[in-house]
Structures are given as C-alpha cells and as structure tokens.
Design a protein around this motif. Structure first.
Motif, PDB file in Angstrom:
ATOM      1  N   ASN A 160       0.795  -1.850  -0.361  1.00 46.91           N
ATOM      2  CA  ASN A 160      -0.199   0.012  -0.497  1.00 46.91           C
ATOM      3  C   ASN A 160       1.096   1.353   0.167  1.00 46.91           C
ATOM      4  N   ARG A 161       1.980   0.956   0.367  1.00 44.89           N
ATOM      5  CA  ARG A 161       2.718   2.617   0.930  1.00 44.89           C
ATOM      6  C   ARG A 161       3.176   2.644  -0.975  1.00 44.89           C
ATOM      7  N   VAL A 162       3.460   1.641  -1.233  1.00 46.66           N
ATOM      8  CA  VAL A 162       3.597   2.079  -2.577  1.00 46.66           C
ATOM      9  C   VAL A 162       3.207   2.713  -4.249  1.00 46.66           C
ATOM     10  N   ASP A 163       2.067   2.595  -3.530  1.00 47.16           N
ATOM     11  CA  ASP A 163       1.066   3.430  -4.083  1.00 47.16           C
ATOM     12  C   ASP A 163       1.107   2.385  -5.295  1.00 47.16           C
ATOM     13  N   ILE A 164       0.882   0.972  -5.653  1.00 47.96           N
ATOM     14  CA  ILE A 164       0.496   0.547  -6.539  1.00 47.96           C
ATOM     15  C   ILE A 164      -0.606   0.701  -7.836  1.00 47.96           C
ATOM     16  N   TYR A 165      -1.512   1.089  -6.796  1.00 48.76           N
ATOM     17  CA  TYR A 165      -3.037   1.871  -7.188  1.00 48.76           C
ATOM     18  C   TYR A 165      -3.391   2.555  -7.939  1.00 48.76           C
ATOM     19  N   LYS A 166      -1.823   3.367  -8.039  1.00 42.53           N
ATOM     20  CA  LYS A 166      -2.552   4.521  -8.576  1.00 42.53           C
ATOM     21  C   LYS A 166      -2.054   4.323  -9.839  1.00 42.53           C
ATOM     22  N   TYR A 167      -3.023   4.648 -11.309  1.00 38.97           N
ATOM     23  CA  TYR A 167      -3.021   4.030 -12.167  1.00 38.97           C
ATOM     24  C   TYR A 167      -3.111   4.558 -13.240  1.00 38.97           C
ATOM     25  N   LEU A 180      10.016  -6.036  -3.543  1.00 37.70           N
ATOM     26  CA  LEU A 180       9.644  -4.715  -4.803  1.00 37.70           C
ATOM     27  C   LEU A 180      11.171  -4.157  -4.759  1.00 37.70           C
ATOM     28  N   GLY A 181      12.259  -4.717  -4.940  1.00 35.56           N
ATOM     29  CA  GLY A 181      13.445  -4.036  -5.393  1.00 35.56           C
ATOM     30  C   GLY A 181      13.536  -3.943  -6.288  1.00 35.56           C
ATOM     31  N   PRO A 182      14.297  -3.004  -7.428  1.00 31.50           N
ATOM     32  CA  PRO A 182      14.593  -2.900  -8.726  1.00 31.50           C
ATOM     33  C   PRO A 182      14.538  -4.040  -9.759  1.00 31.50           C
ATOM     34  N   LEU A 193      15.646  -8.658  -9.707  1.00 25.45           N
ATOM     35  CA  LEU A 193      15.532  -9.741  -8.658  1.00 25.45           C
ATOM     36  C   LEU A 193      16.735  -9.503  -7.615  1.00 25.45           C
ATOM     37  N   GLU A 194      17.695  -9.596  -8.702  1.00 23.88           N
ATOM     38  CA  GLU A 194      19.270  -9.795  -7.648  1.00 23.88           C
ATOM     39  C   GLU A 194      19.136  -8.997  -6.409  1.00 23.88           C
ATOM     40  N   GLU A 195      18.991  -7.701  -7.051  1.00 20.14           N
ATOM     41  CA  GLU A 195      19.231  -6.703  -6.023  1.00 20.14           C
ATOM     42  C   GLU A 195      18.540  -6.217  -4.674  1.00 20.14           C
ATOM     43  N   ASP A 196      17.281  -6.897  -5.030  1.00 20.74           N
ATOM     44  CA  ASP A 196      15.829  -7.203  -4.409  1.00 20.74           C
ATOM     45  C   ASP A 196      16.125  -8.064  -2.669  1.00 20.74           C
ATOM     46  N   ILE A 197      17.832  -9.404  -3.358  1.00 17.50           N
ATOM     47  CA  ILE A 197      17.789 -10.534  -2.836  1.00 17.50           C
ATOM     48  C   ILE A 197      19.016  -9.419  -1.729  1.00 17.50           C
ATOM     49  N   ALA A 198      19.812  -8.644  -2.805  1.00 17.37           N
ATOM     50  CA  ALA A 198      20.665  -8.157  -2.178  1.00 17.37           C
ATOM     51  C   ALA A 198      20.621  -7.515  -1.243  1.00 17.37           C
ATOM     52  N   CYS A 217      19.487   7.171  15.208  1.00 17.80           N
ATOM     53  CA  CYS A 217      18.923   8.839  15.304  1.00 17.80           C
ATOM     54  C   CYS A 217      18.001   8.584  13.897  1.00 17.80           C
ATOM     55  N   HIS A 218      18.220  10.237  13.239  1.00 15.52           N
ATOM     56  CA  HIS A 218      16.124  10.261  12.358  1.00 15.52           C
ATOM     57  C   HIS A 218      16.345   9.398  11.281  1.00 15.52           C
ATOM     58  N   LEU A 219      17.705   9.582  10.828  1.00 17.72           N
ATOM     59  CA  LEU A 219      17.866   9.350   9.663  1.00 17.72           C
ATOM     60  C   LEU A 219      17.831   7.895   9.114  1.00 17.72           C
ATOM     61  N   VAL A 220      17.622   6.762  10.374  1.00 17.05           N
ATOM     62  CA  VAL A 220      17.391   5.572   9.672  1.00 17.05           C
ATOM     63  C   VAL A 220      15.747   5.401   9.917  1.00 17.05           C
ATOM     64  N   GLU A 221      15.203   6.383  10.898  1.00 17.50           N
ATOM     65  CA  GLU A 221      13.218   6.219  10.686  1.00 17.50           C
ATOM     66  C   GLU A 221      12.914   6.634   9.593  1.00 17.50           C
ATOM     67  N   LEU A 222      13.099   7.153   8.793  1.00 15.59           N
ATOM     68  CA  LEU A 222      12.775   7.911   7.814  1.00 15.59           C
ATOM     69  C   LEU A 222      12.403   6.874   6.820  1.00 15.59           C
ATOM     70  N   PRO A 223      11.326   6.575   5.943  1.00 17.89           N
ATOM     71  CA  PRO A 223      10.824   6.024   4.859  1.00 17.89           C
ATOM     72  C   PRO A 223      11.245   5.595   3.365  1.00 17.89           C
ATOM     73  N   ILE A 224      11.138   4.433   3.251  1.00 19.11           N
ATOM     74  CA  ILE A 224      12.065   3.969   2.804  1.00 19.11           C
ATOM     75  C   ILE A 224      11.936   4.772   1.314  1.00 19.11           C
ATOM     76  N   GLY A 225      10.984   5.959   0.662  1.00 21.84           N
ATOM     77  CA  GLY A 225      11.048   6.517  -0.246  1.00 21.84           C
ATOM     78  C   GLY A 225      11.464   6.091  -1.288  1.00 21.84           C
ATOM     79  N   GLU A 226      11.872   6.666  -2.929  1.00 27.62           N
ATOM     80  CA  GLU A 226      12.218   5.955  -3.920  1.00 27.62           C
ATOM     81  C   GLU A 226      13.543   5.172  -3.894  1.00 27.62           C
ATOM     82  N   TYR A 227      13.840   3.823  -4.324  1.00 28.16           N
ATOM     83  CA  TYR A 227      15.150   3.383  -4.491  1.00 28.16           C
ATOM     84  C   TYR A 227      16.553   4.442  -3.979  1.00 28.16           C
TER      85      TYR A 227
END
Lengths: 207, 251
Positions: A9-16, B30-32, B34-39, B81-91
């Motif tokens: 849900n967090r990654v917004d895959i539901y936005k088309y 959800l990694g970019p 497969l190989e990177e997802d696993i790593a 520290c605050h850095l580690v708790e921020l959401p993952i955001g984009e890759y």
C-alpha cells in the motif's frame, strides 16, 4: 482491492495512469556468468548467471545470489558473451576427440581460463589457466594439458582479463556465513511444528 | 568502567541497526531487479543480526532479553538517529541512506575493534566482513547512478541533499563522550564525523554528484535522547504486531 501487506500500500501501486502507451521494448540487463569456490582446495565451479549493467554490479549481485547460503571463499564473474563454448558431446564421448580447431597464431599471447563439463546437469568445473594466442589456441592447448582421457562433454574458454575475481581482501565478506543458519529452510523446523500442531489437535496423521 | 556510558553506546548502535534493518527489509519483493532485491534484503537481515549481537551484550549487562528490548519499547525509548527511521521513499533515497549510514558504520566498527570493552571489540571484529560488503555495495551503486544518466544523477543528488542533514545526526554527541574516550571504549562521535566526511567526499568525488555544503547544513538531532520524527512509532507498531497479539508466539 487493497493488499493487506502495508508495504504494498505504501508504494502506491494502486495509482493507475489514465492513458494508453506504446508497448515498451524489453529492458533487460546483460547476463553475467558466476563462478564460486566453496572451500580452499576445492575447484572453482560455475553456479549460474545474474543480470547486471556491468561486471562490478554483477559481482555485487552474484555475491548474494550464489553465496548467501552455501560456503564461499572466491567468486568470479564474466560477461556471458565473453565466454567461448565448444559444442556438447554425447555421453561417454570426449569433445576434444570430436572437435579440433584450426589455430591462428597471429594473436598476442595472454592468459586464458578453461572449464570442463563432465556430466550433464552438473556444473562446469575450473581446470586451470594457460597461455595462448587466441581462443582456438587455448582450446587446443587445453586438449593437451587438461585432457586426461576422461570424457569431457563441453569446454568453456575465457580470457583471464575478462573475469572480475574476488581478492584476498574480499574473503572476509563471507566470514560470518556459517552462522546464518536462519537462511536455511531447515532452521524453521516446520515439520516439528506441524507434528506438534497435529498432536495438539488430536488428529494424528489424518490431517 | 562507566556502565551507563557503555549501555548508551550499545543502545544507539543496536537501535540504528534494528530500525534500518527493518526499513530496508520493506523492499523485500519490491526491489528494482530480482538480484538487487535479494542483495538488499540480505543486508537488511545482516543489520538485524548485528543489532541482536549488541542487544545480547546489553542482556548480559542486566537489560531485558533481546526480543523484549526490540519489540516492546515505544518510540521515546529508542536511541536511533532520525536518518534510519525515515520511510524508504524511492530507491534513490534508500541507496543514498545506505551509503551515508554504512560508511559511518564501517568507520565506527573499524574504530571499535580497538575498544577497551572487549565484548564490543569482539562483535566489531566479527562483523567487519559483512559491513565491508555493505560498503562495497553502496559505493558501487553510488558510482553507477552518480555517473549514469541525467535522470539518475539528478535523482541521486536530490536524495543526497535531503538525507545529508539527517546523516549528520548519526554523530549526535552523548553526554558520556568524555568517559568513553578517557576509558578507551570509543574514540567519540566528533572524530568519527571527521573521518566520515572525508570518506563520503572521496566516494562522491568520483561521481557527478556534489556534496552539500557542510557550513550550511544543520544536523537533525534528538534521536539519541528519544526524540523522534513521526515516522518511528508507526514502524514500531508494525514491527510489534505479532508480539502484541501473542507475546509467546514462535515464528
């Protein structure tokens, strides 16, 4: 329907997107061959392939892809198309007897690495390094140096310079691997838990 | 030895690793590629394993067992520290955070292998290889995307600018800095920060990226004394969902 997995849900895959787009062409990285030596004294062997944009990135991926469970002391990667491969013989036939290559001796001498396949479905195993003036020359040299009569089904030859190899300094990156038993399915003791559950339910083996 | 000082040091290191380990594991599946997802997920697992090693030392020093410490505290009791708790955001953000944080980890544990407090020195020596791979992974990605296309460079730069003041918060000083130094337990955050800037600058210097101007940046502080962003508590709620339903669950 929304997923129950909060990550999805967090990654917004539901936005088309409200549009049609041309079908995109295939966006694939090249493949790299991965070779692993599990222990000192054991031969290097081919483990599989990873996708990657270059050798350095392929090395990163190969490390977790092919040495996150099994032991490893040495890891090599090479672009798939840098590998020269012989035809594959039938069982019990030695490819070196069936394929003899004309050697063009015009090239400069450099190091080549040679791998053999002895059994279908098994891994290609590293035989050793030799000096040659080209791939054909390397193959013909290998047929003398590494051919002890045991049928070789398939030969791979690659220039040493085309391999990216781990160094002695890299060895430490595998040092804690033997403690990561939680990565093995057996560590979850699933069968024990199923058995215990059945006993608690009083259903014996009928479940 | 100053037990409070050692405990505080252990808590902040373990909490950083636990929280970042959990955050990075959110990329699982959800990694970019497969190989990177696993790593990336393997490294997240390493981080949680490292935090367990430090929570175990704390347990031997009289704190609750590692599961309790990890799963039953509220945000105000965490020292990350605050850095580690921020959401993952984009890759791009997750990679930049990985680079900034793991470079600091590498230098911190390199220094701690010489700690006069043997249990910490032993863990630091043991996890050297794991962190060496984490840094190799981070540096290779930074070079790849920091010298890639206009889009990759621009996205990495944006994330670097955003993450940098948070990364400075890694080095928030403890009230025990003097004790740690005088007893040769830890060289302290100040010198670590100096080494970190040098190393981050060296890697960024091999790319098209530009390191933010230090003089203009203000560190995000407070994490070490339990003051957190709004992002930590929801993460803890998610992490402790199972233990809250069934404290004795096995998984």
């Amino acid at each position: 329907m929304k997923s129950l997995d909060p990550r999805l849900n967090r990654v917004d895959i539901y936005k088309y997107q409200q549009e049609l787009k041309p079908k995109a062409s295939m966006d694939q990285f090249e493949t790299y061959e991965v070779f692993v030596r599990a222990k000192d004294g054991k031969a290097m062997q081919h483990e599989g392939i990873v996708h990657g944009p270059n050798k350095e990135m392929a090395f990163l991926f190969a490390k977790e892809q092919f040495s996150r469970r099994g032991a490893c002391v040495d890891l090599w990667v090479a672009l798939t198309s840098d590998l020269m491969v012989s035809p594959i013989s039938d069982n019990e036939e030695n490819i070196y007897d069936l394929v003899q290559l004309e050697v063009d001796d015009g090239g400069t001498t450099e190091a080549y690495e040679v791998f053999h396949l002895y059994k279908r479905g098994k891994h290609h195993q590293y035989q050793g390094s030799l000096q040659a003036k080209g791939f054909h020359d390397a193959y013909q040299n290998a047929s003398e140096v590494f051919n002890d009569g045991k049928p070789v089904l398939n030969v791979w030859v690659i220039k040493k310079a085309d391999l990216l190899c781990s160094t002695d300094e890299d060895r430490v990156i595998w040092s804690t691997l033997s403690e990561k038993t939680f990565r093995d399915a057996i560590a979850y003791k699933a069968l024990d838990k199923i058995k215990k559950f059945k006993e608690e339910q009083g259903t014996g083996n009928k479940l | 030895m100053n037990e409070l000082a050692i405990k505080e040091l252990l808590f902040k290191m373990a909490d950083d690793q636990l929280i970042l380990g959990h955050r990075n594991s959110e990329w699982n599946g959800l990694g970019p590629i497969l190989e990177e997802d696993i790593a990336f997920c393997s490294m997240a697992q390493d981080k949680i394993g490292q935090s367990l090693a430090f929570y175990s030392i704390l347990h031997e020093m009289g704190e609750s067992d590692p599961d309790k410490v990890a799963f039953t505290r509220n945000a105000g009791q965490f020292h990350n520290c605050h850095l580690v708790e921020l959401p993952i955001g984009e890759y791009d953000f997750s990679l930049i955070r990985h680079f900034l944080f793991d470079t600091a980890e590498y230098l911190r544990f390199q220094s701690l292998t010489n700690s006069s407090f043997t249990p910490i020195a032993e863990v630091a020596a043991k996890i050297k290889g794991e962190i060496q791979y984490h840094v190799l992974h981070a540096n290779t990605w930074i070079k790849q995307l920091g010298t890639g296309t206009d889009e990759s460079i621009q996205r990495m730069q944006k994330s670097l600018n955003m993450a940098f003041p948070y990364a400075l918060g890694i080095f928030e000083e403890s009230q025990y800095e003097g004790d740690l130094l005088s007893e040769n337990i830890f060289e302290g955050e100040h010198i670590l920060r100096e080494r970190w800037i040098e190393e981050v600058d060296r890697v960024v210097g091999q790319t098209e990226l530009i390191l933010p101007d230090l003089a203009a940046e203000e560190a995000h502080l407070g994490g070490r004394i339990g003051e957190h962003t709004k992002h930590l508590q929801p993460l803890l709620d998610e992490m402790s969902e199972v233990i809250n339903i069934d404290p004795n669950a096995e998984w």
